[in-house]
Design a protein around this motif. Structure first.
Motif, mmCIF file in Angstrom:
data_model
loop_
_atom_site.group_PDB
_atom_site.id
_atom_site.type_symbol
_atom_site.label_atom_id
_atom_site.label_comp_id
_atom_site.label_asym_id
_atom_site.label_seq_id
_atom_site.Cartn_x
_atom_site.Cartn_y
_atom_site.Cartn_z
ATOM 1 N N ASP A 215 166.924 56.926 103.162
ATOM 2 C CA ASP A 215 167.258 58.285 102.731
ATOM 3 C C ASP A 215 168.420 58.199 101.755
ATOM 4 O OD1 ASP A 215 167.568 60.973 102.396
ATOM 5 O OD2 ASP A 215 168.488 61.334 104.359
ATOM 6 N N PHE A 216 168.170 58.604 100.495
ATOM 7 C CA PHE A 216 169.177 58.480 99.454
ATOM 8 C C PHE A 216 169.861 59.811 99.142
ATOM 9 C CE2 PHE A 216 166.083 55.100 98.575
ATOM 10 C CZ PHE A 216 166.924 53.997 98.637
ATOM 11 N N SER A 217 169.857 60.727 100.086
ATOM 12 C CA SER A 217 170.511 62.014 99.845
ATOM 13 C C SER A 217 172.004 61.840 99.602
ATOM 14 C CB SER A 217 170.282 62.951 101.029
ATOM 15 O OG SER A 217 168.907 63.195 101.208
ATOM 16 N N SER A 218 172.620 60.865 100.250
ATOM 17 C CA SER A 218 174.063 60.642 100.105
ATOM 18 C C SER A 218 174.383 59.416 99.274
ATOM 19 C CB SER A 218 174.712 60.514 101.494
ATOM 20 O OG SER A 218 174.493 61.667 102.267
ATOM 21 N N PHE A 219 173.404 58.852 98.575
ATOM 22 C CA PHE A 219 173.642 57.660 97.765
ATOM 23 C C PHE A 219 174.687 57.937 96.687
ATOM 24 C CE2 PHE A 219 172.814 55.100 94.023
ATOM 25 C CZ PHE A 219 172.706 53.833 94.554
ATOM 26 N N PRO A 220 175.658 57.009 96.465
ATOM 27 C CA PRO A 220 175.859 55.709 97.103
ATOM 28 C C PRO A 220 176.828 55.744 98.290
ATOM 29 C CG PRO A 220 177.284 55.867 95.215
ATOM 30 C CD PRO A 220 176.572 57.195 95.322
ATOM 31 N N LEU A 221 177.050 56.892 98.849
ATOM 32 C CA LEU A 221 177.933 57.022 100.004
ATOM 33 C C LEU A 221 177.093 57.143 101.270
ATOM 34 C CD1 LEU A 221 180.288 59.659 98.355
ATOM 35 C CD2 LEU A 221 180.707 57.217 98.539
ATOM 36 N N ASP A 222 176.021 56.354 101.342
ATOM 37 C CA ASP A 222 175.030 56.513 102.398
ATOM 38 C C ASP A 222 175.125 55.401 103.434
ATOM 39 O OD1 ASP A 222 174.315 54.680 100.487
ATOM 40 O OD2 ASP A 222 172.172 54.929 100.795
ATOM 41 N N THR A 223 174.468 55.619 104.548
ATOM 42 C CA THR A 223 174.287 54.659 105.628
ATOM 43 C C THR A 223 172.804 54.594 105.945
ATOM 44 O OG1 THR A 223 176.467 55.134 106.555
ATOM 45 C CG2 THR A 223 174.878 54.067 107.997
ATOM 46 N N GLN A 224 172.234 53.385 105.940
ATOM 47 C CA GLN A 224 170.799 53.210 106.136
ATOM 48 C C GLN A 224 170.520 52.569 107.492
ATOM 49 O OE1 GLN A 224 168.774 54.566 104.112
ATOM 50 N NE2 GLN A 224 170.149 54.945 102.387
ATOM 51 N N ASN A 225 169.498 53.077 108.171
ATOM 52 C CA ASN A 225 169.041 52.524 109.447
ATOM 53 C C ASN A 225 167.708 51.823 109.219
ATOM 54 O OD1 ASN A 225 171.235 53.670 110.851
ATOM 55 N ND2 ASN A 225 170.164 55.607 111.051
ATOM 56 N N CYS A 226 167.684 50.517 109.427
ATOM 57 C CA CYS A 226 166.460 49.733 109.244
ATOM 58 C C CYS A 226 166.105 49.045 110.553
ATOM 59 C CB CYS A 226 166.650 48.688 108.140
ATOM 60 S SG CYS A 226 166.981 49.381 106.497
ATOM 61 N N SER A 227 164.839 48.696 110.692
ATOM 62 C CA SER A 227 164.378 48.038 111.913
ATOM 63 C C SER A 227 163.224 47.108 111.587
ATOM 64 C CB SER A 227 163.943 49.062 112.966
ATOM 65 O OG SER A 227 162.833 49.810 112.508
ATOM 66 N N LEU A 228 163.184 45.997 112.320
ATOM 67 C CA LEU A 228 162.067 45.055 112.261
ATOM 68 C C LEU A 228 161.326 45.158 113.586
ATOM 69 C CD1 LEU A 228 160.692 42.810 110.596
ATOM 70 C CD2 LEU A 228 162.166 41.170 111.768
ATOM 71 N N GLU A 229 160.023 45.410 113.534
ATOM 72 C CA GLU A 229 159.242 45.715 114.727
ATOM 73 C C GLU A 229 158.244 44.598 115.001
ATOM 74 O OE1 GLU A 229 157.479 49.516 114.103
ATOM 75 O OE2 GLU A 229 159.378 50.452 113.470
ATOM 76 N N LEU A 230 158.164 44.183 116.285
ATOM 77 C CA LEU A 230 157.273 43.122 116.722
ATOM 78 C C LEU A 230 156.279 43.687 117.722
ATOM 79 C CD1 LEU A 230 160.360 41.822 116.398
ATOM 80 C CD2 LEU A 230 159.155 39.750 117.006
ATOM 81 N N GLU A 231 155.037 43.192 117.628
ATOM 82 C CA GLU A 231 153.980 43.722 118.479
ATOM 83 C C GLU A 231 152.834 42.726 118.543
ATOM 84 O OE1 GLU A 231 150.799 47.239 117.856
ATOM 85 O OE2 GLU A 231 152.904 47.886 117.719
ATOM 86 N N TYR B 159 150.344 49.669 123.170
ATOM 87 C CA TYR B 159 150.849 48.317 122.943
ATOM 88 C C TYR B 159 152.365 48.314 123.119
ATOM 89 C CZ TYR B 159 146.329 47.093 120.880
ATOM 90 O OH TYR B 159 144.993 46.859 120.675
ATOM 91 N N ASN B 160 152.880 47.201 123.677
ATOM 92 C CA ASN B 160 154.324 47.025 123.756
ATOM 93 C C ASN B 160 154.873 46.669 122.382
ATOM 94 O OD1 ASN B 160 153.370 45.682 126.715
ATOM 95 N ND2 ASN B 160 155.004 47.195 126.760
ATOM 96 N N ARG B 161 155.986 47.287 122.032
ATOM 97 C CA ARG B 161 156.604 47.045 120.731
ATOM 98 C C ARG B 161 158.091 46.809 120.915
ATOM 99 N NH1 ARG B 161 155.350 50.945 115.686
ATOM 100 N NH2 ARG B 161 153.284 50.064 116.128
ATOM 101 N N LEU B 162 158.611 45.794 120.237
ATOM 102 C CA LEU B 162 160.030 45.457 120.269
ATOM 103 C C LEU B 162 160.649 45.788 118.924
ATOM 104 C CD1 LEU B 162 159.902 41.996 122.098
ATOM 105 C CD2 LEU B 162 160.066 44.290 123.093
ATOM 106 N N PHE B 163 161.895 46.270 118.962
ATOM 107 C CA PHE B 163 162.595 46.700 117.747
ATOM 108 C C PHE B 163 163.876 45.896 117.569
ATOM 109 C CE2 PHE B 163 160.195 50.247 119.392
ATOM 110 C CZ PHE B 163 159.576 50.777 118.276
ATOM 111 N N ILE B 164 164.124 45.473 116.331
ATOM 112 C CA ILE B 164 165.412 44.893 115.928
ATOM 113 C C ILE B 164 166.055 45.906 114.990
ATOM 114 C CG2 ILE B 164 166.589 42.962 114.825
ATOM 115 C CD1 ILE B 164 164.170 41.242 115.483
ATOM 116 N N ASN B 165 166.978 46.682 115.501
ATOM 117 C CA ASN B 165 167.616 47.751 114.731
ATOM 118 C C ASN B 165 168.955 47.270 114.183
ATOM 119 O OD1 ASN B 165 165.548 49.680 115.567
ATOM 120 N ND2 ASN B 165 166.561 49.678 117.552
ATOM 121 N N PHE B 166 169.243 47.627 112.945
ATOM 122 C CA PHE B 166 170.553 47.332 112.358
ATOM 123 C C PHE B 166 170.911 48.438 111.368
ATOM 124 C CE2 PHE B 166 167.257 45.147 110.058
ATOM 125 C CZ PHE B 166 167.550 45.345 108.718
ATOM 126 N N ILE B 167 172.210 48.711 111.293
ATOM 127 C CA ILE B 167 172.741 49.784 110.456
ATOM 128 C C ILE B 167 173.490 49.169 109.279
ATOM 129 C CG2 ILE B 167 174.275 51.793 110.379
ATOM 130 C CD1 ILE B 167 173.723 52.228 113.304
#
Length: 463
Positions: free
Chosen positions: A189-205, A255-263
Motif C-alpha cells: 500500500d503506497f498511500s503513505s509512500f515514502p513514509l510508509d510501512t509494508q507488511n509482507c509474508s511468505l506462505e508455505l502449504e 489445507y494447513n498454511r504457515l506464514f512468515i510475516n515481517f514488517i
C-alpha cells in the motif's frame, strides 16, 4: 611291478605340487607387483590395513538395502489410510535479496527444514547413530510436497552440488533440509509512500495433501523462525513472526498454511536527499522573483520557467520508479502542491505585469507620461524601470479621486442620514491596477507563510 607303478605316481604327484606352488606364487607375486606399480603411479603404495577398514567397501549391506527402499511403495505417504502425518517446519532466513515496489514482490533466500517420521525407513543400529544422505536418495523416498503460495519463482541452489540434505534416524525420524531462493508477491500500500510501512509474508502449504492427510506445524513454535543479520538499503526490518492458519479450496478442502510475516519500515533519508530537499529549493527559488523589479521581464520569466521545468523533471523521475497505482501517494501530494506554489509564482508575475501595463496606458492617456518617453531607455542602464525616472506633469482635468475612507460622510450631510456606500467592482479593479506594485510586497509574506503551513500539516500527518 605294482610297487614301481605306485612309486612313479607318487613322484609325479610330488613334482606337480612343487610346480603348481611355484606357478601360483609367481602369479601372486606378479599381481602384487602390478598392483604396486599401478598404485605407485598415482601417489604411493597401497596400505592394505586401511583398505580393510574402509566401511564403504567392507559393508555388506548397502544403504538402500538397509532402509528397505525396494520393499515399500514410497509413492504413498507414511501411514496411508490412517491419521494425518504431522510434518514440522522450521526456517532460517539467510537474506532478503531484493524488494521491488514496481513489481510488488520480494526475493528471499532461506533454509527450509522438514521433520517427520516414516517407520518404513527405520533400521537396526547398536550405536543409535543417524545416517546422512544427499539428493540422490531423496528422489527414491517420500518427502512432503511443500510449496510457496503466491510465489513468482523459486529454485534450489546447486553450487557445487544440490543443497539438499536428508538425515535418517534408526527409529524412522527424518530431517529433510533444502536451501532455496524464492520470489513471492507482497501486496503493498503506497498511500503513505515514502513514509510508509509494508507488511509482507511468505506462505508455505502442502500442494496435494489436505489437513486429513498432512498436518503442517511450526516445529518449535515462535522459535522455529530464525534470521541472520539482515541489512537492507531502503528498509529497516522491524521484526519477523511465525504464524499458522487454514486455507480453503472449494474443490479439495482445507489445507494447513504457515506464514512468515515481517514488517518493513522505509528509510526516509534517501528520499529527503533525492526528492524533498530539491523540491523545497525550487519553491524557495521561485520566490526570488518577488524581489526582482516588476519591469525586468526577461529575468522574472526565465526564473519562473526554469523552476517549473525543474519541478516537472522531479515529478517525472519519481513517477517512473513507482507502480502505476490508481490512488494518490503522499509524495504526489507534496510534489504537486509544491508545483502549484511554483506555478502560482509565475501567474503572480503575469498578473503584476499586466496591471502595470494597464496603469502605464492609463497614465499616457491622461497625459501624465510624455508621448516621447521611451521606457526601454529607462531600463537600459540597470535593467529596471523605476517610477522615479518618469517626470509626471500636472494633468489639466481633475481626475475623480478616491477618498481615503470609502465610508466617509460628505461634509454638510445631516447626522441622522449616514449612508454606507461600498465600492463598485470597477472601482476595486482600478484600485488594484493602480497599486499593482503592492502584490509583490504581499507575496513576499503570503507565499512563505502558506508553504510553511503546508509543510507543518504534511509532516504532522505522515510521520
Amino acid at each position: 611291478m605294482k610297487v614301481d607303478l605306485l612309486t612313479c605316481l607318487a613322484a609325479a604327484g610330488l613334482v606337480a605340487m612343487v610346480t603348481g606352488g611355484r606357478g601360483s606364487g609367481r602369479r601372486k607375486h606378479k599381481e602384487v607387483f602390478l598392483g604396486e606399480n599401478s598404485k605407485f603411479k598415482f601417489g604411493g603404495r597401497i596400505d592394505y590395513k586401511l583398505k580393510r577398514q574402509d566401511s564403504t567397501k567392507t559393508l555388506l549391506i548397502k544403504s538402500e538395502q538397509l532402509l528397505r527402499i525396494e520393499e515399500h511403495d514410497f509413492a504413498m505417504r507414511p501411514g496411508f489410510g490412517g491419521a494425518a502425518i504431522p510434518v514440522g517446519i522450521d526456517v532460517q532466513v539467510e537474506s532478503i535479496d531484493s524488494i521491488s515496489e514496481v513489481n510488488m514482490d520480494f526475493t528471499m533466500t532461506l533454509y527450509l527444514r522438514h521433520y517427520w517420521r516414516d517407520e518404513r525407513l527405520a533400521f537396526p543400529s547398536r550405536t543409535n547413530r543417524s545416517r546422512t544422505f544427499d539428493s540422490r536418495l531423496v528422489k527414491k523416498i517420500w518427502v512432503p510436497d511443500v510449496f510457496f503460495v503466491h510465489s513468482k519463482g523459486s529454485f534450489i541452489h546447486d553450487t557445487t552440488t544440490e543443497n539438499i540434505m536428508l538425515r535418517v534416524y534408526p527409529d524412522g525420524n527424518i530431517l529433510y533440509s533444502v536451501r532455496v531462493t524464492v520470489t513471492s508477491l507482497c501486496s503493498m500500500d503506497f498511500s503513505s509512500f515514502p513514509l510508509d510501512t509494508q507488511n509482507c509474508s511468505l506462505e508455505l502449504e502442502s500442494y496435494a495433501y489436505n489437513e486429513n492427510d498432512l498436518m503442517l506445524y511450526w516445529k518449535n513454535g515462535n522459535d522455529s523462525l530464525r534470521t541472520d543479520e539482515i541489512v537492507l538499503s531502503q528498509f529497516f526490518i522491524e521484526h519477523f513472526q511465525a504464524s499458522s492458519g487454514l486455507a480453503f479450496y472449494s474443490s479439495t478442502g482445507w489445507y494447513n498454511r504457515l506464514f512468515i510475516n515481517f514488517i518493513l519500515q522505509r528509510h526516509i533519508f534517501f528520499f529527503m536527499l533525492q526528492t524533498y530537499f530539491p523540491t523545497m529549493l525550487m519553491v524557495v527559488l521561485s520566490w526570488v522573483s518577488f524581489w526582482i523589479d516588476r519591469r525586468a521581464v526577461p529575468a522574472r520569466v526565465s526564473l519562473g520557467i526554469t523552476t517549473v521545468l525543474t519541478m516537472s523533471t522531479i515529478i517525472t523521475g519519481v513517477s517512473s520508479s513507482m507502480p502505476q497505482v490508481s490512488y494518490v501517494k503522499a509524495v504526489d501530494i507534496y510534489l504537486w502542491t509544491s508545483f502549484l506554489f511554483v506555478f502560482l509564482s509565475v501567474i503572480e508575475y503575469a498578473a503584476v505585469n499586466y496591471c502595470t501595463t494597464l496603469e502605464e496606458m492609463r497614465k499616457m492617456k491622461r497625459g501624465k507620461i510624455p508621448s516621447t518617453f521611451n521606457a526601454s531607455q529607462a531600463m537600459a542602464f540597470d535593467g529596471c524601470f523605476h517610477d522615479n525616472d518618469v517626470e509626471l506633469t500636472p494633468f489639466s482635468r481633475a481626475a475623480p479621486a478616491l477618498t481615503s475612507d470609502p465610508l466617509e460622510v460628505p461634509p454638510g450631510a445631516p447626522e441622522g442620514t449616514r449612508l454606507r456606500r461600498q465600492r463598485s467592482v470597477r472601482q476595486n479593479v482600478d484600485l488594484f491596477v493602480s497599486n499593482s506594485y503592492l502584490v509583490d510586497s504581499y507575496s513576499r509574506v503570503v507565499f512563505p507563510l502558506s508553504y510553511l503551513l503546508f509543510n507543518t500539516i504534511y509532516w504532522s500527518l505522515y510521520t
